[in-house]
Design a protein around this motif. Sequence first.
Motif, mmCIF file in Angstrom:
data_model
loop_
_atom_site.group_PDB
_atom_site.id
_atom_site.type_symbol
_atom_site.label_atom_id
_atom_site.label_comp_id
_atom_site.label_asym_id
_atom_site.label_seq_id
_atom_site.Cartn_x
_atom_site.Cartn_y
_atom_site.Cartn_z
ATOM 1 N N ASP A 1 68.309 17.920 -62.127
ATOM 2 C CA ASP A 1 67.714 16.651 -62.529
ATOM 3 C C ASP A 1 67.313 15.854 -61.291
ATOM 4 N N SER A 2 66.782 14.658 -61.518
ATOM 5 C CA SER A 2 66.294 13.831 -60.419
ATOM 6 C C SER A 2 67.422 13.204 -59.612
ATOM 7 N N GLU A 3 68.653 13.256 -60.089
ATOM 8 C CA GLU A 3 69.784 12.665 -59.385
ATOM 9 C C GLU A 3 70.343 13.586 -58.305
ATOM 10 N N GLY A 4 69.819 14.755 -58.156
ATOM 11 C CA GLY A 4 70.281 15.680 -57.136
ATOM 12 C C GLY A 4 71.243 16.724 -57.652
ATOM 13 N N ASN A 5 71.583 16.685 -58.907
ATOM 14 C CA ASN A 5 72.432 17.727 -59.495
ATOM 15 C C ASN A 5 71.571 18.963 -59.726
ATOM 16 N N CYS A 6 71.892 20.035 -59.061
ATOM 17 C CA CYS A 6 71.077 21.238 -59.225
ATOM 18 C C CYS A 6 71.969 22.461 -59.338
ATOM 19 N N SER A 7 71.392 23.494 -59.901
ATOM 20 C CA SER A 7 72.084 24.772 -60.019
ATOM 21 C C SER A 7 71.095 25.886 -59.713
ATOM 22 N N TYR A 8 71.611 27.030 -59.347
ATOM 23 C CA TYR A 8 70.800 28.181 -58.994
ATOM 24 C C TYR A 8 71.093 29.305 -59.977
ATOM 25 N N MET A 9 70.032 29.920 -60.465
ATOM 26 C CA MET A 9 70.176 31.031 -61.397
ATOM 27 C C MET A 9 69.295 32.191 -60.942
ATOM 28 N N LYS A 10 69.793 33.391 -61.136
ATOM 29 C CA LYS A 10 69.051 34.588 -60.763
ATOM 30 C C LYS A 10 68.434 35.204 -62.022
ATOM 31 N N SER B 1 52.915 37.726 -56.950
ATOM 32 C CA SER B 1 52.502 36.750 -55.940
ATOM 33 C C SER B 1 53.454 35.559 -55.855
ATOM 34 N N ILE B 2 54.537 35.577 -56.608
ATOM 35 C CA ILE B 2 55.496 34.463 -56.589
ATOM 36 C C ILE B 2 56.220 34.430 -55.254
ATOM 37 N N LYS B 3 56.282 33.226 -54.689
ATOM 38 C CA LYS B 3 56.939 33.002 -53.405
ATOM 39 C C LYS B 3 57.868 31.807 -53.549
ATOM 40 N N PRO B 4 58.797 31.635 -52.619
ATOM 41 C CA PRO B 4 59.642 30.441 -52.656
ATOM 42 C C PRO B 4 58.790 29.175 -52.628
ATOM 43 N N GLY B 5 59.143 28.230 -53.485
ATOM 44 C CA GLY B 5 58.403 26.984 -53.603
ATOM 45 C C GLY B 5 57.534 26.903 -54.847
ATOM 46 N N ASN B 6 57.266 28.042 -55.494
ATOM 47 C CA ASN B 6 56.470 28.037 -56.723
ATOM 48 C C ASN B 6 57.282 27.503 -57.888
ATOM 49 N N LYS B 7 56.609 26.822 -58.805
ATOM 50 C CA LYS B 7 57.238 26.356 -60.045
ATOM 51 C C LYS B 7 57.138 27.466 -61.075
ATOM 52 N N VAL B 8 58.225 27.662 -61.820
ATOM 53 C CA VAL B 8 58.293 28.754 -62.788
ATOM 54 C C VAL B 8 58.937 28.258 -64.070
ATOM 55 N N LYS B 9 58.436 28.762 -65.208
ATOM 56 C CA LYS B 9 59.066 28.551 -66.508
ATOM 57 C C LYS B 9 59.421 29.931 -67.041
ATOM 58 N N THR B 10 60.678 30.106 -67.438
ATOM 59 C CA THR B 10 61.125 31.406 -67.934
ATOM 60 C C THR B 10 60.876 31.517 -69.428
ATOM 61 N N GLY C 1 62.022 25.481 -63.211
ATOM 62 C CA GLY C 1 62.573 25.194 -61.903
ATOM 63 C C GLY C 1 61.674 25.676 -60.792
ATOM 64 N N GLU C 2 62.225 25.668 -59.591
ATOM 65 C CA GLU C 2 61.494 26.053 -58.398
ATOM 66 C C GLU C 2 62.112 27.323 -57.827
ATOM 67 N N VAL C 3 61.280 28.252 -57.432
ATOM 68 C CA VAL C 3 61.747 29.510 -56.870
ATOM 69 C C VAL C 3 62.287 29.249 -55.467
ATOM 70 N N VAL C 4 63.500 29.738 -55.209
ATOM 71 C CA VAL C 4 64.142 29.559 -53.912
ATOM 72 C C VAL C 4 64.116 30.862 -53.121
ATOM 73 N N GLU C 5 64.293 31.978 -53.799
ATOM 74 C CA GLU C 5 64.391 33.277 -53.131
ATOM 75 C C GLU C 5 63.784 34.341 -54.028
ATOM 76 N N VAL D 1 65.508 33.830 -57.499
ATOM 77 C CA VAL D 1 66.512 32.796 -57.716
ATOM 78 C C VAL D 1 65.763 31.509 -58.019
ATOM 79 N N LEU D 2 66.183 30.849 -59.102
ATOM 80 C CA LEU D 2 65.525 29.635 -59.577
ATOM 81 C C LEU D 2 66.453 28.443 -59.397
ATOM 82 N N LYS D 3 65.919 27.390 -58.819
ATOM 83 C CA LYS D 3 66.681 26.156 -58.623
ATOM 84 C C LYS D 3 66.272 25.180 -59.727
ATOM 85 N N THR D 4 67.238 24.752 -60.521
ATOM 86 C CA THR D 4 66.983 23.792 -61.585
ATOM 87 C C THR D 4 67.910 22.599 -61.410
#
Length: 135
Positions: free
Chosen positions: A82-91, A49-58, A64-68, A77-80
């Motif tokens: 900090d609060s400064e806008g630095n983010c990375s995407y991991m599959k 039931s995971i959709k983009p926008g859900n919060k996930v802990k691996t 992070g937040e699910v993007v795709e 794909v998980l978007k992680t």
Amino acid sequence: MYFNLLADASQWTSIIPVIIIVVLLIAFFVWSFISQRKKQKAFNETINSIKPGNKVKTIGGIVGEVVEVNDEEGTFVLKTGDSEGNCSYMKFDKQAIYQTDAKPEEPVKEVAAEEAKEEAPSEPAEEKVEEKEEK
């Protein structure tokens, strides 16, 4: 003759506790197996039931937040960041999910069946009232 009956009874009294223990062990294993299957089924429904926008802990502790979500590959794909806008995407593979805020959707059939059950008893009651009024 009475001694034979007593001898047979003593054999059963020594076997009965063993039989009870074996039955209890079998019941425990069956209950444990059924409980584990229910938990696994609920977890699989949550993962699916995971959709983009859900919060996930691996399982590795990455939050992070699910993007795709790619259901064919079983990945997301998980978007992680900090609060400064630095983010990375991991599959990740879907099986890497440890916790999520996603809730499994209830099947529409069950909701429709419950509504039908609620409506069904009220109709015969109305018919009985009408029949009484006619008499």
